[in-house]
Structure formats: structure tokens, C-alpha cells
Design a protein around this motif. Structure first.
Motif: not given
Length: 179
Positions: A98-106, A125-129, A145-153
Motif C-alpha cells: 500500500e506504500n510507494e516502495m515494497e521491500p522484500v528479502l528473497i 532495486f536489487i541488492y545481492v546479499v 554477485k554478493r555486494g552488487e546491486t541492480i537498478y532498473f525501470h
């Protein structure tokens, strides 16, 4: 209640400058500044015009309800396991859809794949744990990979999956109703 501060907070939340708010309400930037610093008081008509531009009703504006929850404990979180596709999804903030952002852990099992999403106006936005995550975005594949991020539209069909031989974990934050 600090009316000027509340007007300022709402203006900033709407991503408006003082000048833009002034233009939309036929007021000067200087007058908006005076209101926000409690150096002037608006007429009722002017106040209602400002609230209209800021997307607030007077009842909402003056509602001093207790602040919403800011800290979410693990017990507040919801988990969904999809054994068939090999992933576990943890909603980090209840009712975040219901918010503008939805954070999840996969958490992905080996060969785990998250569902396919159709194009949308969402930003993701995806951050690889741990491990490696692959994003299939249209015809292109991106690996982080671990420590890297992906950001896309999310303007193309897309899907993420585990790209390593072991488990992989990522934090995904999406705007709009992504999940």
C-alpha cells in the motif's frame, strides 16, 4: 501543531518547490515561505487551495494520529515459501504493497526462479546479499554477485533467478504494486 512545518513537509513530499506551489495556488514564492515559517496566516480559502494542491483534506491535515510504525521486527514480517519454484519471499514491512516502495528479502534455492513480471512503470532495486542473481530484462540478461546491486525501470518483461550453484539471497525494493 506547527502548521507551517506541516505545509512544508507535504510540499516536499509532493516534490514541489515553493515557487511551484505558489504558481498552482496563485500565491508568491515569498508568501509560501512566510506560511512555512509561520510568519503569516492564510485565509481559509487560501488554506483550502493549498491543501487541494497538496492532496490533503482539512481532516487529514489536522489528524494528529500516533505516528506510524517505523521499526519492524522479524515477528511483524510475513513469509511465503514457493517450494516448486525454489524461493522464499519475506515481506520486510507489513502492508508495504500500500506504500510507494515494497521491500522484500528473497532467498533462492539452487535453480530457484522468481515469477515473471510484465512491463510496468515500477522502478526496482536489487541488492545481492549472498550468491549471484540473474535478471532477465526483455532479451538481455544481467548478473550481480554478493555486494552488487541492480537498478532498473521495469519497462520490459522481467524475471530474476538464482545464478549460483548454492543458495542466493537478495533484497528487492520496488515501487508501485510490483509483487
Amino acid at each position: 501543531m506547527d502548521i507551517g512545518q506541516k505545509i512544508r513537509d507535504l510540499r516536499i513530499r509532493k516534490n514541489l518547490t515553493q515557487e511551484e506551489l505558489g504558481e498552482r495556488t496563485d500565491l508568491s514564492k515569498g508568501y509560501i515561505s512566510q506560511l512555512e515559517h509561520n510568519q503569516s496566516s492564510p485565509s481559509m480559502e487560501t488554506f483550502f487551495d493549498i491543501l487541494n494542491v497538496l492532496g490533503q483534506t482539512p481532516a487529514d491535515f489536522f489528524n494528529d494520529a500516533a505516528p506510524s510504525q517505523l521499526v519492524y521486527r522479524q515477528a511483524d514480517q510475513t513469509v511465503y515459501d514457493d517450494d516448486e519454484k525454489g524461493y522464499s519471499l519475506r515481506w520486510l514491512v507489513p502492508e508495504s504493497n500500500e506504500n510507494e516502495m515494497e521491500p522484500v528479502l528473497i532467498t533462492f534455492e539452487p535453480d530457484g526462479t522468481f515469477k515473471t513480471f510484465e512491463p510496468s512503470p515500477a522502478e526496482t532495486f536489487i541488492y545481492v546479499v549472498s550468491g549471484q542473481i540473474s535478471l532477465q530484462l526483455g532479451e538481455d540478461e544481467y548478473i550481480a554477485k554478493r555486494g552488487e546491486t541492480i537498478y532498473f525501470h521495469a519497462t520490459k518483461q522481467h524475471q530474476i533467478h538464482n545464478h549460483s550453484t548454492g543458495k542466493s539471497v537478495c533484497i528487492l525494493v520496488a515501487t508501485a504494486s510490483y509483487l
